[in-house]
Design a protein around this motif. Structure first.
Motif, PDB file in Angstrom:
ATOM      1  N   SER A  42      35.653  12.147   8.828  1.00 59.29           N
ATOM      2  CA  SER A  42      34.285  12.351   8.378  1.00 59.29           C
ATOM      3  C   SER A  42      33.923  11.231   7.401  1.00 59.29           C
ATOM      4  O   SER A  42      34.677  10.964   6.461  1.00 59.29           O
ATOM      5  CB  SER A  42      34.184  13.721   7.692  1.00 59.29           C
ATOM      6  N   ILE A  43      32.792  10.590   7.631  1.00 66.27           N
ATOM      7  CA  ILE A  43      32.363   9.474   6.790  1.00 66.27           C
ATOM      8  C   ILE A  43      30.916   9.675   6.376  1.00 66.27           C
ATOM      9  O   ILE A  43      30.057   9.958   7.209  1.00 66.27           O
ATOM     10  CB  ILE A  43      32.524   8.119   7.522  1.00 66.27           C
ATOM     11  N   ARG A  44      30.667   9.519   5.065  1.00 66.68           N
ATOM     12  CA  ARG A  44      29.305   9.591   4.530  1.00 66.68           C
ATOM     13  C   ARG A  44      28.749   8.174   4.453  1.00 66.68           C
ATOM     14  O   ARG A  44      29.365   7.279   3.881  1.00 66.68           O
ATOM     15  CB  ARG A  44      29.301  10.224   3.147  1.00 66.68           C
ATOM     16  N   PHE A  45      27.567   7.984   5.044  1.00 64.72           N
ATOM     17  CA  PHE A  45      26.878   6.697   5.032  1.00 64.72           C
ATOM     18  C   PHE A  45      25.668   6.792   4.116  1.00 64.72           C
ATOM     19  O   PHE A  45      24.947   7.790   4.135  1.00 64.72           O
ATOM     20  CB  PHE A  45      26.389   6.338   6.445  1.00 64.72           C
ATOM     21  N   VAL A  46      25.452   5.739   3.353  1.00 62.95           N
ATOM     22  CA  VAL A  46      24.248   5.630   2.537  1.00 62.95           C
ATOM     23  C   VAL A  46      23.600   4.299   2.887  1.00 62.95           C
ATOM     24  O   VAL A  46      24.254   3.255   2.903  1.00 62.95           O
ATOM     25  CB  VAL A  46      24.559   5.697   1.028  1.00 62.95           C
ATOM     26  N   ILE A  47      22.308   4.358   3.184  1.00 64.98           N
ATOM     27  CA  ILE A  47      21.544   3.168   3.554  1.00 64.98           C
ATOM     28  C   ILE A  47      20.440   2.996   2.521  1.00 64.98           C
ATOM     29  O   ILE A  47      19.783   3.972   2.133  1.00 64.98           O
ATOM     30  CB  ILE A  47      20.952   3.311   4.966  1.00 64.98           C
ATOM     31  N   TYR A  48      20.249   1.764   2.085  1.00 66.54           N
ATOM     32  CA  TYR A  48      19.212   1.452   1.095  1.00 66.54           C
ATOM     33  C   TYR A  48      18.295   0.373   1.660  1.00 66.54           C
ATOM     34  O   TYR A  48      18.748  -0.622   2.215  1.00 66.54           O
ATOM     35  CB  TYR A  48      19.842   0.981  -0.215  1.00 66.54           C
ATOM     36  N   ASP A  49      17.006   0.579   1.488  1.00 68.15           N
ATOM     37  CA  ASP A  49      15.988  -0.339   2.003  1.00 68.15           C
ATOM     38  C   ASP A  49      15.376  -1.128   0.848  1.00 68.15           C
ATOM     39  O   ASP A  49      14.653  -0.572   0.030  1.00 68.15           O
ATOM     40  CB  ASP A  49      14.903   0.464   2.733  1.00 68.15           C
ATOM     41  N   ASP A  50      15.668  -2.427   0.771  1.00 68.22           N
ATOM     42  CA  ASP A  50      15.055  -3.280  -0.254  1.00 68.22           C
ATOM     43  C   ASP A  50      14.091  -4.301   0.367  1.00 68.22           C
ATOM     44  O   ASP A  50      13.734  -5.292  -0.260  1.00 68.22           O
ATOM     45  CB  ASP A  50      16.111  -3.978  -1.111  1.00 68.22           C
ATOM     46  N   ARG A  51      13.637  -4.006   1.579  1.00 66.18           N
ATOM     47  CA  ARG A  51      12.699  -4.917   2.269  1.00 66.18           C
ATOM     48  C   ARG A  51      11.282  -4.639   1.755  1.00 66.18           C
ATOM     49  O   ARG A  51      10.734  -3.559   1.969  1.00 66.18           O
ATOM     50  CB  ARG A  51      12.761  -4.699   3.786  1.00 66.18           C
ATOM     51  N   PHE A  52      10.693  -5.617   1.098  1.00 67.53           N
ATOM     52  CA  PHE A  52       9.357  -5.469   0.482  1.00 67.53           C
ATOM     53  C   PHE A  52       8.295  -5.032   1.485  1.00 67.53           C
ATOM     54  O   PHE A  52       7.414  -4.254   1.165  1.00 67.53           O
ATOM     55  CB  PHE A  52       8.920  -6.774  -0.180  1.00 67.53           C
ATOM     56  N   HIS A  53       8.367  -5.512   2.710  1.00 66.87           N
ATOM     57  CA  HIS A  53       7.357  -5.233   3.738  1.00 66.87           C
ATOM     58  C   HIS A  53       7.524  -3.856   4.390  1.00 66.87           C
ATOM     59  O   HIS A  53       6.665  -3.433   5.158  1.00 66.87           O
ATOM     60  CB  HIS A  53       7.418  -6.317   4.817  1.00 66.87           C
ATOM     61  N   SER A  54       8.604  -3.165   4.096  1.00 72.37           N
ATOM     62  CA  SER A  54       8.925  -1.914   4.784  1.00 72.37           C
ATOM     63  C   SER A  54       8.158  -0.720   4.206  1.00 72.37           C
ATOM     64  O   SER A  54       7.934  -0.633   3.003  1.00 72.37           O
ATOM     65  CB  SER A  54      10.430  -1.646   4.659  1.00 72.37           C
ATOM     66  N   SER A  55       7.809   0.218   5.071  1.00 75.17           N
ATOM     67  CA  SER A  55       7.154   1.453   4.619  1.00 75.17           C
ATOM     68  C   SER A  55       8.119   2.362   3.864  1.00 75.17           C
ATOM     69  O   SER A  55       7.693   3.318   3.211  1.00 75.17           O
ATOM     70  CB  SER A  55       6.566   2.213   5.816  1.00 75.17           C
ATOM     71  N   THR A  56       9.425   2.070   3.947  1.00 73.84           N
ATOM     72  CA  THR A  56      10.421   2.879   3.234  1.00 73.84           C
ATOM     73  C   THR A  56      11.108   2.065   2.130  1.00 73.84           C
ATOM     74  O   THR A  56      12.243   2.353   1.750  1.00 73.84           O
ATOM     75  CB  THR A  56      11.456   3.445   4.218  1.00 73.84           C
ATOM     76  N   PHE A  57      10.405   1.076   1.584  1.00 74.18           N
ATOM     77  CA  PHE A  57      10.914   0.209   0.517  1.00 74.18           C
ATOM     78  C   PHE A  57      11.456   1.045  -0.639  1.00 74.18           C
ATOM     79  O   PHE A  57      10.817   1.992  -1.086  1.00 74.18           O
ATOM     80  CB  PHE A  57       9.791  -0.719   0.037  1.00 74.18           C
ATOM     81  N   GLN A  58      12.658   0.709  -1.095  1.00 70.48           N
ATOM     82  CA  GLN A  58      13.365   1.332  -2.223  1.00 70.48           C
ATOM     83  C   GLN A  58      13.778   2.782  -1.957  1.00 70.48           C
ATOM     84  O   GLN A  58      14.040   3.524  -2.898  1.00 70.48           O
ATOM     85  CB  GLN A  58      12.549   1.232  -3.518  1.00 70.48           C
ATOM     86  N   GLN A  59      13.882   3.164  -0.704  1.00 68.60           N
ATOM     87  CA  GLN A  59      14.346   4.513  -0.378  1.00 68.60           C
ATOM     88  C   GLN A  59      15.799   4.464   0.096  1.00 68.60           C
ATOM     89  O   GLN A  59      16.271   3.462   0.621  1.00 68.60           O
ATOM     90  CB  GLN A  59      13.475   5.138   0.706  1.00 68.60           C
TER      91      GLN A  59
END
Length: 143
Positions: free
Chosen positions: A66-83
């Motif tokens: 079992s592996i927990r993944f965490v993804i972070y969005d630092d793309r300024f143009h993205s609708s999910t920026f900083q999520q």
């Protein structure tokens, strides 16, 4: 869900002599291309990452453990920026996690024993196309 991330539940086909676990077909919607496939083991409690690929599309499956993944969005143009997006994959949540280029990913082994990750990557490994940073650089609570 973060823009550029897809979670697709995968089929488990029961078989008296051993179950069959689907991985990836070229006709799957999230399939981009094939560069290479590799396995990575993650020790219980250990965290690998942060890593951001600039070209590679990751198709991640956890067939053992079992592996927990965490993804972070630092793309300024993205609708999910900083999520952040978090998901745990394994036999209990047997799915394929597809991650577009440009997103940070880190992962943690959750089960005692082996936690095996399969990446069906869109391109062959090229150390110059990715960036790493220390865990502390991206503020995420792993507890």
């Amino acid at each position: 869900m973060i823009e550029g991330v897809n979670v697709e539940p995968l089929r488990k086909i029961p078989n008296d002599k051993g179950d069959i676990y689907h991985g990836l077909k070229s006709t799957d919607e999230s399939y981009v291309s094939f560069g290479e496939a590799y396995f990575s083991n993650v020790n219980h409690g250990d965290i690998k990452g942060w890593k951001k690929h600039n070209e590679m599309v990751l198709s991640l499956i956890v067939p053992v453990g079992s592996i927990r993944f965490v993804i972070y969005d630092d793309r300024f143009h993205s609708s999910t920026f900083q999520q952040f997006f978090e998901i745990t994959l394994g036999i209990k949540n047997y799915s394929r996690l597809t991650i577009a280029p440009g997103l940070w990913v880190s992962f943690q082994g959750m089960q005692i024993g082996q936690n095996l990750l399969l990446n069906i990557a869109s391109i062959e490994h090229d150390p110059s196309e990715s960036v790493n940073c220390p865990l502390e650089q991206i503020n995420y609570n792993w507890n």
